[in-house]
Scaffold this motif. Structure first.
Motif, mmCIF file in Angstrom:
data_model
loop_
_atom_site.group_PDB
_atom_site.id
_atom_site.type_symbol
_atom_site.label_atom_id
_atom_site.label_comp_id
_atom_site.label_asym_id
_atom_site.label_seq_id
_atom_site.Cartn_x
_atom_site.Cartn_y
_atom_site.Cartn_z
ATOM 1 N N LEU A 33 0.831 -1.200 0.000
ATOM 2 C CA LEU A 33 0.000 0.000 0.000
ATOM 3 C C LEU A 33 0.866 1.251 0.000
ATOM 4 N N ASN A 34 1.853 1.294 0.879
ATOM 5 C CA ASN A 34 2.734 2.446 0.976
ATOM 6 C C ASN A 34 3.456 2.693 -0.350
ATOM 7 N N ARG A 52 16.210 9.236 9.555
ATOM 8 C CA ARG A 52 15.998 10.036 8.349
ATOM 9 C C ARG A 52 14.597 10.631 8.317
ATOM 10 N N MET A 53 13.596 9.876 8.736
ATOM 11 C CA MET A 53 12.224 10.380 8.751
ATOM 12 C C MET A 53 12.093 11.558 9.709
ATOM 13 N N ASN A 54 12.755 11.461 10.852
ATOM 14 C CA ASN A 54 12.709 12.566 11.810
ATOM 15 C C ASN A 54 13.424 13.796 11.271
ATOM 16 N N GLU A 55 14.509 13.568 10.520
ATOM 17 C CA GLU A 55 15.231 14.687 9.931
ATOM 18 C C GLU A 55 14.375 15.406 8.888
ATOM 19 N N ILE A 56 13.646 14.636 8.098
ATOM 20 C CA ILE A 56 12.782 15.217 7.065
ATOM 21 C C ILE A 56 11.604 15.937 7.708
ATOM 22 N N ILE A 60 3.287 11.742 0.156
ATOM 23 C CA ILE A 60 3.159 10.490 0.905
ATOM 24 C C ILE A 60 4.440 10.296 1.705
ATOM 25 N N CYS A 61 4.303 10.048 2.993
ATOM 26 C CA CYS A 61 5.463 9.896 3.869
ATOM 27 C C CYS A 61 5.329 8.579 4.629
ATOM 28 N N GLY A 62 6.157 7.605 4.295
ATOM 29 C CA GLY A 62 6.089 6.323 4.970
ATOM 30 C C GLY A 62 7.449 5.667 5.047
ATOM 31 N N ASN A 63 7.649 4.836 6.044
ATOM 32 C CA ASN A 63 8.944 4.176 6.162
ATOM 33 C C ASN A 63 9.140 3.135 5.061
#
Length: 274
Positions: free
Chosen positions: A48-49, A94-98, A59-62
């Motif tokens: 799905l992601n 990386r997600m936290n940085e973005i 869209i932001c997903g790991n």
């Protein structure tokens, strides 16, 4: 800037965030909320992601970000990674940085507490989506992933012990924590994830200029349903389902949500939400 023009600017900004599309101009207008997806293990969340990141912006997903998914998918395809579990995963660091400030849809494999970060997120409310899969089918998918089997011939204690060994990170949903999160909580039927649910999202999200079909990323070995003994015993199916409903708030929530007004894929809820 005059007082009137300042008010007009504020109203215009607010209006830009209260709809998704203008029927008259075809101009995309961002939604007035962020959509969150609780990625429960073995509910098709990776696929799905990937599909959403390759089809829509923001869209932001790991398991996939819109901004780089085209190139990530191209590299992954060229490497010919096909074993279960191989593929792209965005690191938590990386997600936290973005950050999530420009996200319209967030998909994450974190504990329920993560979503409380959006309780007061730039005055933008959140609509949180929970994928719901049939308890027995979901259980057997988890068993297959762990390469374990249900003990159909043992005692009740042995049966439930074998069930517990299969369960995977169900703490990603916690009903007690959910009640403390400032989000509208909705569910959808796993079986309608790539049809009705995608149709729902298509009216909320901005389509990318270049849309691709992502290379399929397997996360499980093929299942052999004929070798899953539980399907041959209706009594065990009922016994295990009742056990799951009593022990795990995820299954309890889904049993109450599916078919209700908070079920995105339910016919009536579909009509109300689109």
């Amino acid at each position: 800037m005059t007082e009137n023009s300042a008010k007009h600017t504020a109203v215009s900004a607010r209006n830009r965030n209260t709809a998704t599309r203008s029927g008259h101009t075809g101009v995309y207008i961002r939604p007035n909320k962020i959509y969150g997806h609780i990625h429960m293990a073995k509910t098709g969340g990776s696929s799905l992601n990937g599909i959403l990141a390759s089809t829509y912006e923001n869209i932001c997903g790991n398991k996939g970000y819109s901004y780089n998914f085209y190139q990530v998918n191209a590299r992954w395809t060229a490497q010919k990674l096909r074993k279960p579990g191989e593929g792209y995963v965005m690191s938590r660091k990386r997600m936290n940085e973005i950050g999530y400030e420009d996200c319209d849809y967030i998909s994450e494999e974190k504990k329920m507490e993560f979503w409380s970060e959006f309780n007061n997120f730039h005055d933008t409310p959140m609509e949180l989506h929970v994928p719901c899969r049939s308890p027995i089918d979901h259980l057997m998918s988890q068993c297959n992933h762990r390469q374990l089997k249900i003990d159909c011939d043992g005692t009740e204690t042995e049966l439930f012990k074998s069930v517990d060994k299969c369960l995977m990170i169900l703490h990603r949903f916690d009903l007690k924590v959910a009640k403390k999160i400032k989000a509208t909580l909705k569910c959808y039927d796993f079986k309608k994830q790539f049809t009705v649910y995608m149709e729902y999202l298509s009216k909320k999200l901005l389509r990318r200029r270049i849309v691709i079909t992502p290379t399929k990323r397997e996360t499980n070995l093929p299942r052999d349903r004929d070798n899953e003994c539980i399907w041959k015993r209706n009594d065990l199916m009922k016994q295990v389902e009742n056990y799951l409903l009593s022990q795990e708030s995820y299954y309890k929530f889904c049993s109450q949500c599916l078919g209700s007004e908070n079920d995105i894929t339910h016919v009536q809820a579909q009509g109300n939400n689109i």
